[in-house]
Design an enzyme around this catalytic site. Structure first.
Site, PDB file in Angstrom:
ATOM      1  N   ASP A   8       0.905  -1.354  -0.024  1.00  0.00           N
ATOM      2  CA  ASP A   8      -0.118  -0.093  -0.118  1.00  0.00           C
ATOM      3  C   ASP A   8       0.796   1.131  -0.088  1.00  0.00           C
ATOM      4  OD1 ASP A   8       0.735  -0.404   2.605  1.00  0.00           O
ATOM      5  OD2 ASP A   8      -1.300   0.070   3.567  1.00  0.00           O
ATOM      6  N   SER A  60     -11.994   5.202  27.041  1.00  0.00           N
ATOM      7  CA  SER A  60     -11.910   3.976  26.840  1.00  0.00           C
ATOM      8  C   SER A  60     -12.525   2.838  27.705  1.00  0.00           C
ATOM      9  CB  SER A  60     -10.610   3.735  26.074  1.00  0.00           C
ATOM     10  OG  SER A  60     -10.652   2.265  25.514  1.00  0.00           O
ATOM     11  N   LEU A  96      -4.684  -6.689  12.922  1.00  0.00           N
ATOM     12  CA  LEU A  96      -6.109  -6.903  12.434  1.00  0.00           C
ATOM     13  C   LEU A  96      -6.644  -5.401  12.302  1.00  0.00           C
ATOM     14  CD1 LEU A  96      -7.611 -10.021  14.429  1.00  0.00           C
ATOM     15  CD2 LEU A  96      -6.480  -9.649  11.880  1.00  0.00           C
ATOM     16  N   SER A  97      -5.670  -4.478  12.649  1.00  0.00           N
ATOM     17  CA  SER A  97      -6.147  -3.027  12.214  1.00  0.00           C
ATOM     18  C   SER A  97      -6.612  -2.434  13.438  1.00  0.00           C
ATOM     19  CB  SER A  97      -6.802  -2.664  10.720  1.00  0.00           C
ATOM     20  OG  SER A  97      -5.831  -2.900   9.923  1.00  0.00           O
ATOM     21  N   SER A  98      -6.469  -2.717  14.629  1.00  0.00           N
ATOM     22  CA  SER A  98      -7.309  -2.295  15.806  1.00  0.00           C
ATOM     23  C   SER A  98      -7.199  -0.610  15.936  1.00  0.00           C
ATOM     24  CB  SER A  98      -6.802  -2.695  17.159  1.00  0.00           C
ATOM     25  OG  SER A  98      -5.247  -2.607  17.358  1.00  0.00           O
ATOM     26  N   SER A  99      -6.192  -0.102  15.310  1.00  0.00           N
ATOM     27  CA  SER A  99      -5.938   1.478  15.470  1.00  0.00           C
ATOM     28  C   SER A  99      -6.649   2.200  14.426  1.00  0.00           C
ATOM     29  CB  SER A  99      -4.650   1.744  15.415  1.00  0.00           C
ATOM     30  OG  SER A  99      -3.740   1.334  14.122  1.00  0.00           O
ATOM     31  N   ASP A 142      -5.409   0.021   5.733  1.00  0.00           N
ATOM     32  CA  ASP A 142      -6.183  -0.194   6.938  1.00  0.00           C
ATOM     33  C   ASP A 142      -7.237   0.459   7.206  1.00  0.00           C
ATOM     34  OD1 ASP A 142      -4.278  -2.245   7.195  1.00  0.00           O
ATOM     35  OD2 ASP A 142      -3.441  -1.245   8.829  1.00  0.00           O
ATOM     36  N   TYR A 169       9.283  -1.607  10.841  1.00  0.00           N
ATOM     37  CA  TYR A 169       8.376  -1.026   9.805  1.00  0.00           C
ATOM     38  C   TYR A 169       9.052   0.140   9.070  1.00  0.00           C
ATOM     39  CZ  TYR A 169       3.679  -0.012   7.602  1.00  0.00           C
ATOM     40  OH  TYR A 169       2.702   0.221   6.886  1.00  0.00           O
TER      41      TYR A 169
END
Length: 390
Positions: free
Chosen positions: A39, A70, A131-134, A178, A230
């Site tokens: 990407d 939260s 799994l792209s929680s952010s 994401d 990364y």
């Protein structure tokens, strides 16, 4: 997401802030079927949304105050956090609040008059599992503020702003996949996304109808996108593009890969990174073609090819992820690969429905034999993208 979950989040909002929220929104995590680390190279990706979501109960404020809470934060850090929207600064906050606050900052920096909000968040997207929680957290806040402030932004525009929030405010050099998956996916489909121009195609992906399942295996090994590895991979890809004289590695045709690698000379690391990205873009296009022609089972070996490339060329796998893939394939899986940013997180396994129990048991036993923490295994069902739920 059930009405009971929305009701519980709304009720907790009322306990915290003394009034009912103006609405409740949900945004999903995602699994990437194929197209890893393409990407930010302007390439192709193919994610789909999970049923796991970040949920936000939100009310608008007009006094410049942003209040955040939260349900997933414990201890002293779990109280209501109060910020001033005009005092938000990039990378000033390394806590969980950086994600929702970064969205507010990005909206305001783009000229949108976001005047504050009360927000209560709860998420069922596993954190650190790839799994792209952010992204789910960012997108749900962006969608709520878009609705409450009548901004009129489309899903892909919200995704761009959320990416900017994570890149600049949080300081994580993530690509656009994401956030776009969370904002734009539809139930029963995988999203074929060109990350250069954000053109999209919804590809039907109903494994249950064909007697198959896609399992997610969360290794419970945590990763952090904002750590150095990364960023090193991204910088290496940019170096490769510069050496090859192209804007991004997406511009290297698959048929010309060998010639491009020759031009890179003896820079082994850059050669590996370039090879992965170019071959991964080709794998995405192959999977799209197979799905559209009815060859769903044939995508299994393509997924496994992708894992080998991520393991050997991009070098972002880990022993736990490799063990998932190897043990699943030995137990009869059609294909398997790591998914997400790497260095931990989750793997996906494509399997005949009749083999799911055997494969799950094989993976669990392999982890136990290796002395690893027991993995979490669940079925991935292509689900709806971000939406208002009440």
């Amino acid at each position: 997401m059930s009405e009971a979950v929305a009701e519980a989040v709304a009720e907790r909002f009322k306990e915290l802030y003394g009034a009912d929220p103006q609405g409740v929104w949900a945004a999903p995590g995602r699994v990437n079927l194929i197209g890893e680390h393409t990407d930010y190279n302007d390439g192709f990706v193919m994610p789909f949304a999970l049923p796991h979501t970040a949920v936000a109960a939100v009310s608008r404020r007009d006094d410049g105050v942003l209040r955040l809470h939260s349900a997933d934060i414990e201890g002293d850090a779990g109280g209501v956090v109060e910020l001033r929207v005009d005092a938000l600064e990039p990378e000033s906050d390394r806590n969980w609040t950086a994600y929702p606050a970064g969205v507010v900052w990005a909206l305001r920096a783009a000229g949108h008059e976001v005047s504050g909000a009360d927000i209560h968040l709860a998420s069922t997207v596993p954190a650190g599992a790839g799994l792209s929680s952010s992204a789910a957290l960012e997108v749900v806040v962006a969608l709520a503020l878009n609705d409450l402030h009548d901004l009129g932004l489309k899903g892909w525009q919200l995704a761009r702003l959320c990416q900017r929030a994570e890149n600049v405010y949080v300081g994580a050099p993530v690509g656009i996949m994401d956030q776009t998956a969370s904002a734009c996916c539809t139930a029963g489909h995988a999203l074929f996304l060109d990350t250069r121009d954000l053109s999209q195609r919804q590809i039907p992906f109903d494994l249950a109808a064909e007697g198959m399942r896609l399992l997610v295996v969360d290794t419970r090994v945590k990763h952090e996108h904002s750590t150095g590895e990364y960023g090193k991979r991204r910088a290496g890809c940019e170096k490769g593009a510069a050496l090859l004289g192209v804007d991004a590695l997406r511009d290297i045709p698959y048929a010309e890969l060998d010639a491009a690698l020759e031009r890179l000379g003896d820079d082994a690391e850059v050669r590996r990174l370039v090879r992965h990205v170019v071959t991964e873009d080709e794998r995405v296009e192959r999977v799209v073609s197979l799905l559209e022609s009815g060859g769903t089972r044939a995508i299994g070996p393509v997924l496994t090819e992708g894992h080998a490339s991520l393991r050997d060329d991009f070098r972002i796998s880990c022993p736990e992820l490799d063990l998932v893939v190897d043990s699943a394939l030995s137990a009869g899986a059609l294909g398997a690969r790591m998914t997400g940013g790497g260095f931990g997180g989750s793997a996906i396994v494509l399997a005949e429905v009749t083999d799911v129990d055997t494969i799950t048991k094989a993976v669990q036993e392999a982890f136990a034999a290796a002395g690893f923490t027991a993995p979490r295994v669940f079925e991935a069902v292509p689900s709806a993208g971000a939406r208002r739920v009440r």
